[in-house]
Design a protein around this motif. Structure first.
Motif, PDB file in Angstrom:
ATOM      1  N   VAL A 131      -4.875   4.646   2.137  1.00 40.89           N
ATOM      2  CA  VAL A 131      -4.377   4.969   0.797  1.00 40.89           C
ATOM      3  C   VAL A 131      -3.114   4.145   0.582  1.00 40.89           C
ATOM      4  N   PHE A 132      -3.123   3.297  -0.434  1.00 40.04           N
ATOM      5  CA  PHE A 132      -1.982   2.429  -0.736  1.00 40.04           C
ATOM      6  C   PHE A 132      -1.226   2.981  -1.934  1.00 40.04           C
ATOM      7  N   ILE A 133       0.053   3.325  -1.721  1.00 41.69           N
ATOM      8  CA  ILE A 133       0.901   3.820  -2.806  1.00 41.69           C
ATOM      9  C   ILE A 133       1.773   2.691  -3.312  1.00 41.69           C
ATOM     10  N   LEU A 134       1.589   2.307  -4.565  1.00 42.09           N
ATOM     11  CA  LEU A 134       2.392   1.252  -5.175  1.00 42.09           C
ATOM     12  C   LEU A 134       3.745   1.843  -5.566  1.00 42.09           C
ATOM     13  N   THR A 135       4.829   1.330  -4.985  1.00 40.09           N
ATOM     14  CA  THR A 135       6.148   1.907  -5.232  1.00 40.09           C
ATOM     15  C   THR A 135       6.940   1.143  -6.292  1.00 40.09           C
ATOM     16  N   ASP A 136       6.255   0.294  -7.041  1.00 46.65           N
ATOM     17  CA  ASP A 136       6.843  -0.347  -8.219  1.00 46.65           C
ATOM     18  C   ASP A 136       5.910  -0.097  -9.392  1.00 46.65           C
ATOM     19  N   PHE A 137       6.390  -0.422 -10.595  1.00 46.67           N
ATOM     20  CA  PHE A 137       5.594  -0.127 -11.786  1.00 46.67           C
ATOM     21  C   PHE A 137       4.535  -1.183 -12.077  1.00 46.67           C
ATOM     22  N   MET A 138       4.620  -2.342 -11.415  1.00 43.90           N
ATOM     23  CA  MET A 138       3.610  -3.361 -11.577  1.00 43.90           C
ATOM     24  C   MET A 138       3.090  -3.812 -10.220  1.00 43.90           C
ATOM     25  N   THR A 153      -1.126   4.719  -8.264  1.00 46.47           N
ATOM     26  CA  THR A 153      -0.196   4.061  -9.166  1.00 46.47           C
ATOM     27  C   THR A 153       0.812   5.036  -9.757  1.00 46.47           C
ATOM     28  N   ALA A 154       1.938   4.479 -10.217  1.00 43.11           N
ATOM     29  CA  ALA A 154       3.015   5.291 -10.787  1.00 43.11           C
ATOM     30  C   ALA A 154       2.697   5.750 -12.199  1.00 43.11           C
ATOM     31  N   THR A 155       1.971   4.920 -12.954  1.00 34.95           N
ATOM     32  CA  THR A 155       1.665   5.235 -14.353  1.00 34.95           C
ATOM     33  C   THR A 155       0.267   4.755 -14.706  1.00 34.95           C
ATOM     34  N   ALA A 156      -0.205   5.198 -15.863  1.00 28.95           N
ATOM     35  CA  ALA A 156      -1.507   4.745 -16.359  1.00 28.95           C
ATOM     36  C   ALA A 156      -1.470   3.247 -16.672  1.00 28.95           C
ATOM     37  N   ALA A 157      -0.305   2.760 -17.130  1.00 27.36           N
ATOM     38  CA  ALA A 157      -0.163   1.328 -17.423  1.00 27.36           C
ATOM     39  C   ALA A 157      -0.318   0.510 -16.143  1.00 27.36           C
ATOM     40  N   THR A 158       0.238   0.994 -15.043  1.00 27.71           N
ATOM     41  CA  THR A 158       0.087   0.321 -13.753  1.00 27.71           C
ATOM     42  C   THR A 158      -1.385   0.256 -13.366  1.00 27.71           C
ATOM     43  N   ALA A 159      -2.082   1.349 -13.568  1.00 29.42           N
ATOM     44  CA  ALA A 159      -3.504   1.419 -13.230  1.00 29.42           C
ATOM     45  C   ALA A 159      -4.308   0.401 -14.044  1.00 29.42           C
ATOM     46  N   ARG A 160      -3.981   0.271 -15.332  1.00 32.80           N
ATOM     47  CA  ARG A 160      -4.701  -0.686 -16.186  1.00 32.80           C
ATOM     48  C   ARG A 160      -4.505  -2.113 -15.688  1.00 32.80           C
ATOM     49  N   TYR A 166      -6.146  -7.658 -11.698  1.00 30.71           N
ATOM     50  CA  TYR A 166      -6.469  -7.901 -10.291  1.00 30.71           C
ATOM     51  C   TYR A 166      -7.892  -7.515  -9.919  1.00 30.71           C
ATOM     52  N   GLY A 167      -8.644  -6.944 -10.862  1.00 35.76           N
ATOM     53  CA  GLY A 167     -10.052  -6.677 -10.643  1.00 35.76           C
ATOM     54  C   GLY A 167     -10.369  -5.543  -9.690  1.00 35.76           C
ATOM     55  N   VAL A 168      -9.424  -4.626  -9.492  1.00 32.85           N
ATOM     56  CA  VAL A 168      -9.688  -3.483  -8.602  1.00 32.85           C
ATOM     57  C   VAL A 168     -10.611  -2.498  -9.312  1.00 32.85           C
ATOM     58  N   ASP A 169     -11.619  -2.019  -8.607  1.00 32.36           N
ATOM     59  CA  ASP A 169     -12.584  -1.069  -9.146  1.00 32.36           C
ATOM     60  C   ASP A 169     -11.862   0.184  -9.631  1.00 32.36           C
ATOM     61  N   ASP A 170     -12.162   0.590 -10.861  1.00 33.60           N
ATOM     62  CA  ASP A 170     -11.543   1.791 -11.448  1.00 33.60           C
ATOM     63  C   ASP A 170     -11.705   3.011 -10.549  1.00 33.60           C
ATOM     64  N   ARG A 171     -12.820   3.071  -9.829  1.00 35.15           N
ATOM     65  CA  ARG A 171     -13.105   4.238  -8.993  1.00 35.15           C
ATOM     66  C   ARG A 171     -12.162   4.342  -7.794  1.00 35.15           C
ATOM     67  N   LEU A 172     -11.452   3.254  -7.506  1.00 31.20           N
ATOM     68  CA  LEU A 172     -10.524   3.251  -6.377  1.00 31.20           C
ATOM     69  C   LEU A 172      -9.076   3.459  -6.822  1.00 31.20           C
ATOM     70  N   ILE A 173      -8.853   3.569  -8.130  1.00 36.99           N
ATOM     71  CA  ILE A 173      -7.491   3.679  -8.670  1.00 36.99           C
ATOM     72  C   ILE A 173      -7.216   5.115  -9.081  1.00 36.99           C
TER      73      ILE A 173
END
Length: 421
Positions: A131-138, A153-160, A166-173
């Motif tokens: 499990v990778f936790i992104l500790t910045d907003f981008m 991700t920290a926010t929905a914008a980060t997830a988008r 970066y092409g990460v599968d939505d199911r993994l975010i």
């Protein structure tokens, strides 16, 4: 459930996120065990010194170069390929640790650690969910790799951005939010007045908090001088963190000394051996050494009562009693400010993740960016004179906040562990 959290000391945010998550996991179930490892320190003390101090030196003294390196590593370039190769090779040294701890889940709070451990799935047949936790907003491409079961991700914008750029599968975010200690979200009614009074400050006055540890000595003293020229009545709290040189310089600023000189030499230089070329150049080239010196006159302005603190272990209390914070836009400090609904003024952001954080926070309405020190009096004065604007910034903070972030991340970790069985 056994959880291994990989962190790093490239800034304090990764460790604070790891600590907040550990505290929640242990409180949720006493049978859980959690181990936090400083990834680079575990690999090698030399690697840790090179990465952490090298990062600080580059970012502080050659920010434009650091920004170019950061951007180049965020694209498919020869540099990004080289960085990824080196990281993957270093990751092999984590094998004995993984075999010893045998965790059910590995949580990474740093992109380098994420790539290291993901690579081990290919090379060593590692069968543990990551499990990778992104500790910045981008996001940054370094942490975007295969063999990761969940990106938090920290926010929905980060997830988008993670999906679209970066092409990460939505199911993994999973937009769970940044892990922040629960105490940043709660503050007893009446404690603000009680605490300000105990500090000898006025509960009726606006309070400006300077989280100054990661600023240069000259920068923060100049900011303070500029604050004194603001045509408004307010009080100031300064917290220098573990920056002893800054604390000592600030003590002089508030003392009876009429004038003093401060040397803002990077700590990295002090750690070098005496025969190191950089150390030799610093010691023997007066013009180079002079670039780190600045002379200040002490404060004689009594209209801005000031309280100075070194390291405090209840920084959330100081955030809760303040009306505005001036800080660098690190991912965790700003997330903690968001949790406290504390409007931010961000300054001296390094190109790269800090610059992206600053842009995001300004666009969201939770922060104001300062371009130069000369802007301090006007911008701070404007904010303090517009209570309705501060209220809008507080609302923006509440919209970004994730009070249940640790709970949601814990639920995700449990699902990951169950999927392994």
């Amino acid at each position: 459930m056994k959880v291994l959290i990989l962190s790093a000391s490239t800034g304090g945010g990764h460790n604070r996120a790891a600590g907040a998550l550990k505290e929640y996991i242990l409180s949720a179930d006493r049978t859980n065990t959690v181990e936090i490892i400083d990834t680079f320190e575990e690999i090698s003390k030399l690697v840790n010194l090179t990465v952490t101090k090298g990062y600080q030196l580059l970012a502080k003294k050659t920010p434009s170069l650091y920004g170019k390196i950061y951007e180049a590593a965020d694209r498919d370039t020869a540099l990004s390929e080289l960085v990824n190769t080196i990281i993957s090779q270093l990751g092999r040294r984590l094998t004995p640790l993984i075999e010893q701890l045998r965790p059910d889940v590995i949580v990474s709070c740093h992109p380098f650690a994420t790539r290291m451990i993901a690579r081990m799935k290919e090379t060593h047949g590692l069968d543990i969910p990551i499990v990778f936790i992104l500790t910045d907003f981008m996001p940054h491409m370094t942490g975007v790799t295969g063999n990761v079961e969940a990106f938090v991700t920290a926010t929905a914008a980060t997830a988008r951005v993670l999906h679209e750029k970066y092409g990460v599968d939505d199911r993994l975010i999973f937009d769970c939010g940044m892990p922040v200690y629960d105490r940043f979200y709660t503050f007893p009614e009446g404690k603000r007045e009680e605490m300000l009074t105990s500090l000898g400050l006025d509960p009726e006055r606006r309070t400006v908090l300077l989280m100054a540890g990661s600023f240069g000595v000259a920068d923060i003293l100049t900011i303070y001088e500029k604050l004194l020229s603001v045509d408004a009545g307010f009080q100031i709290i300064v917290i220098t963190g573990h920056n002893r040189r800054l604390y000592n310089a600030f003590e002089k600023m508030l003392s009876d000394e009429r004038e003093f000189e401060t040397e803002d030499a990077p700590e990295f230089i002090r750690t070098l051996s005496e025969d190191n070329p950089i150390k030799l150049m610093y010691n023997r080239t007066e013009s180079f050494k002079e670039s780190f010196r600045e002379t200040f006159r002490r404060s004689t302005d009594d209209s801005k009562p000031t309280r100075l603190f070194y390291y405090v272990d209840n920084v959330e209390d100081y955030m809760h009693i303040s009306d505005l914070i001036i800080t660098k836009p690190g991912g965790l400090t700003t997330s903690e400010s968001i949790a406290c609904s504390l409007p931010m003024v961000v300054f001296r952001s390094f190109p790269g993740q800090e610059g992206q954080n600053a842009d995001f926070l300004a666009e969201s309405g939770a922060a104001v960016q300062l371009g130069t020190l000369e802007e301090v009096p006007d911008r701070i004065g404007e904010l303090l004179a517009q209570p309705e604007r501060l209220d809008r910034m507080k609302t923006a903070c509440r919209q970004l906040a994730h009070p249940d972030a640790c709970r949601r991340i814990y639920a995700l970790i449990r699902r990951m562990a169950a999927s392994k069985e």
